[in-house]
Design a protein around this motif. Structure first.
Motif, PDB file in Angstrom:
ATOM      1  N   THR A  90       0.650  -1.248  -0.055  1.00 43.10           N
ATOM      2  CA  THR A  90      -0.221  -0.193  -0.088  1.00 43.10           C
ATOM      3  C   THR A  90       0.902   1.359   0.059  1.00 43.10           C
ATOM      4  N   ALA A  91       0.824   1.959  -0.938  1.00 43.22           N
ATOM      5  CA  ALA A  91       1.335   3.277  -1.182  1.00 43.22           C
ATOM      6  C   ALA A  91       1.261   4.208  -2.233  1.00 43.22           C
ATOM      7  N   VAL A  92       1.391   5.410  -2.559  1.00 44.98           N
ATOM      8  CA  VAL A  92       1.239   6.040  -3.524  1.00 44.98           C
ATOM      9  C   VAL A  92       2.445   5.929  -4.785  1.00 44.98           C
ATOM     10  N   TYR A  93       2.029   5.334  -5.966  1.00 46.05           N
ATOM     11  CA  TYR A  93       3.136   4.827  -6.718  1.00 46.05           C
ATOM     12  C   TYR A  93       3.273   5.901  -7.921  1.00 46.05           C
ATOM     13  N   PHE A  94       4.693   6.345  -7.910  1.00 45.70           N
ATOM     14  CA  PHE A  94       5.203   7.146  -8.716  1.00 45.70           C
ATOM     15  C   PHE A  94       5.815   6.799  -9.850  1.00 45.70           C
ATOM     16  N   CYS A  95       5.547   7.194 -11.172  1.00 46.03           N
ATOM     17  CA  CYS A  95       6.428   6.948 -12.320  1.00 46.03           C
ATOM     18  C   CYS A  95       7.716   7.913 -12.369  1.00 46.03           C
ATOM     19  N   VAL A  96       8.488   7.608 -12.939  1.00 50.06           N
ATOM     20  CA  VAL A  96       9.761   8.490 -13.059  1.00 50.06           C
ATOM     21  C   VAL A  96      10.882   8.211 -14.256  1.00 50.06           C
ATOM     22  N   ALA A  97      11.354   9.310 -14.643  1.00 52.41           N
ATOM     23  CA  ALA A  97      12.229   9.013 -15.770  1.00 52.41           C
ATOM     24  C   ALA A  97      13.494   9.829 -15.578  1.00 52.41           C
ATOM     25  N   ARG A  98      14.279   9.420 -16.476  1.00 49.52           N
ATOM     26  CA  ARG A  98      15.777   9.839 -16.423  1.00 49.52           C
ATOM     27  C   ARG A  98      16.462   9.733 -17.763  1.00 49.52           C
ATOM     28  N   ARG A  99      17.094  10.516 -18.211  1.00 47.75           N
ATOM     29  CA  ARG A  99      17.762  10.851 -19.470  1.00 47.75           C
ATOM     30  C   ARG A  99      19.075   9.968 -19.342  1.00 47.75           C
ATOM     31  N   SER A 100      19.074   8.681 -19.503  1.00 43.66           N
ATOM     32  CA  SER A 100      20.306   7.931 -19.292  1.00 43.66           C
ATOM     33  C   SER A 100      20.360   6.412 -19.562  1.00 43.66           C
ATOM     34  N   VAL A 101      21.270   5.988 -19.668  1.00 41.75           N
ATOM     35  CA  VAL A 101      21.399   4.424 -20.009  1.00 41.75           C
ATOM     36  C   VAL A 101      21.567   3.703 -18.651  1.00 41.75           C
ATOM     37  N   VAL A 102      21.715   4.328 -17.538  1.00 41.47           N
ATOM     38  CA  VAL A 102      22.173   3.546 -16.610  1.00 41.47           C
ATOM     39  C   VAL A 102      20.765   3.891 -15.435  1.00 41.47           C
ATOM     40  N   ILE A 103      20.496   2.756 -15.102  1.00 37.58           N
ATOM     41  CA  ILE A 103      19.226   2.598 -14.042  1.00 37.58           C
ATOM     42  C   ILE A 103      19.886   3.027 -12.643  1.00 37.58           C
ATOM     43  N   ALA A 104      18.963   3.826 -12.045  1.00 40.38           N
ATOM     44  CA  ALA A 104      19.345   4.266 -10.688  1.00 40.38           C
ATOM     45  C   ALA A 104      18.310   3.840  -9.688  1.00 40.38           C
ATOM     46  N   THR A 105      18.615   3.801  -8.434  1.00 36.64           N
ATOM     47  CA  THR A 105      17.660   3.407  -7.430  1.00 36.64           C
ATOM     48  C   THR A 105      17.509   4.654  -6.387  1.00 36.64           C
ATOM     49  N   ASP A 106      18.359   5.820  -6.392  1.00 33.63           N
ATOM     50  CA  ASP A 106      18.209   6.771  -5.738  1.00 33.63           C
ATOM     51  C   ASP A 106      17.118   7.693  -6.249  1.00 33.63           C
ATOM     52  N   PRO A 107      15.888   8.308  -5.611  1.00 32.61           N
ATOM     53  CA  PRO A 107      14.897   9.153  -6.170  1.00 32.61           C
ATOM     54  C   PRO A 107      15.661  10.298  -6.725  1.00 32.61           C
ATOM     55  N   LYS A 108      16.718  10.953  -6.085  1.00 32.47           N
ATOM     56  CA  LYS A 108      17.320  12.148  -6.432  1.00 32.47           C
ATOM     57  C   LYS A 108      17.787  12.068  -8.023  1.00 32.47           C
ATOM     58  N   ASN A 109      17.834  11.055  -8.444  1.00 30.61           N
ATOM     59  CA  ASN A 109      18.614  10.673  -9.843  1.00 30.61           C
ATOM     60  C   ASN A 109      17.547  10.933 -10.860  1.00 30.61           C
TER      61      ASN A 109
END
Length: 123
Positions: A90-109
């Protein structure tokens, strides 16, 4: 600029399934890392899953084997299939995007965020 709009949240019983969708604007969707974070009340935002432009996927341990992500570059849409849902999902789920080829797990990225969609799993 990328705009993200989530849909598909709702209320489901434990053990049930939901599919979230994220519609992205912009012509370069296919070159972005796309992903999902979630935030439960009183908790920090938590990485859920991400997929690179090449199709590489990474999942949080808490959802591995239960959640599956996919992307349709022709439709500029990202999906999150959630099975065997638990109350702790249970949570609010957010879709995110970053212009990169590398997956990141920190929301700041991730500079691009949708408005979020609520997922509630009852016990």
């Amino acid at each position: 600029q990328v705009q993200l709009v989530e849909s598909g949240g709702g209320l489901v019983q434990a053990g049930g399934s939901l599919r979230l969708s994220c519609a992205a604007s912009g012509r370069t969707f296919s070159s972005y890392v796309m992903g999902w974070f979630r935030q439960a009340p009183g908790k920090e935002r938590e990485f859920v899953a991400a997929i690179s432009a090449a199709g590489s996927e990474h999942y949080a341990d808490s959802v591995k084997g239960r959640f599956t992500m996919s992307r349709d570059n022709a439709k500029n849409t990202l999906y999150l299939q959630m099975n065997s849902l638990k109350p702790e999902d249970t949570a609010v789920y957010f879709c995110v995007a970053r212009r990169s080829v590398v997956i990141a797990t920190d929301p700041k990225n991730y500079p691009y965020w949708g408005q979020g969609t609520q997922v509630t799993v009852s016990s």
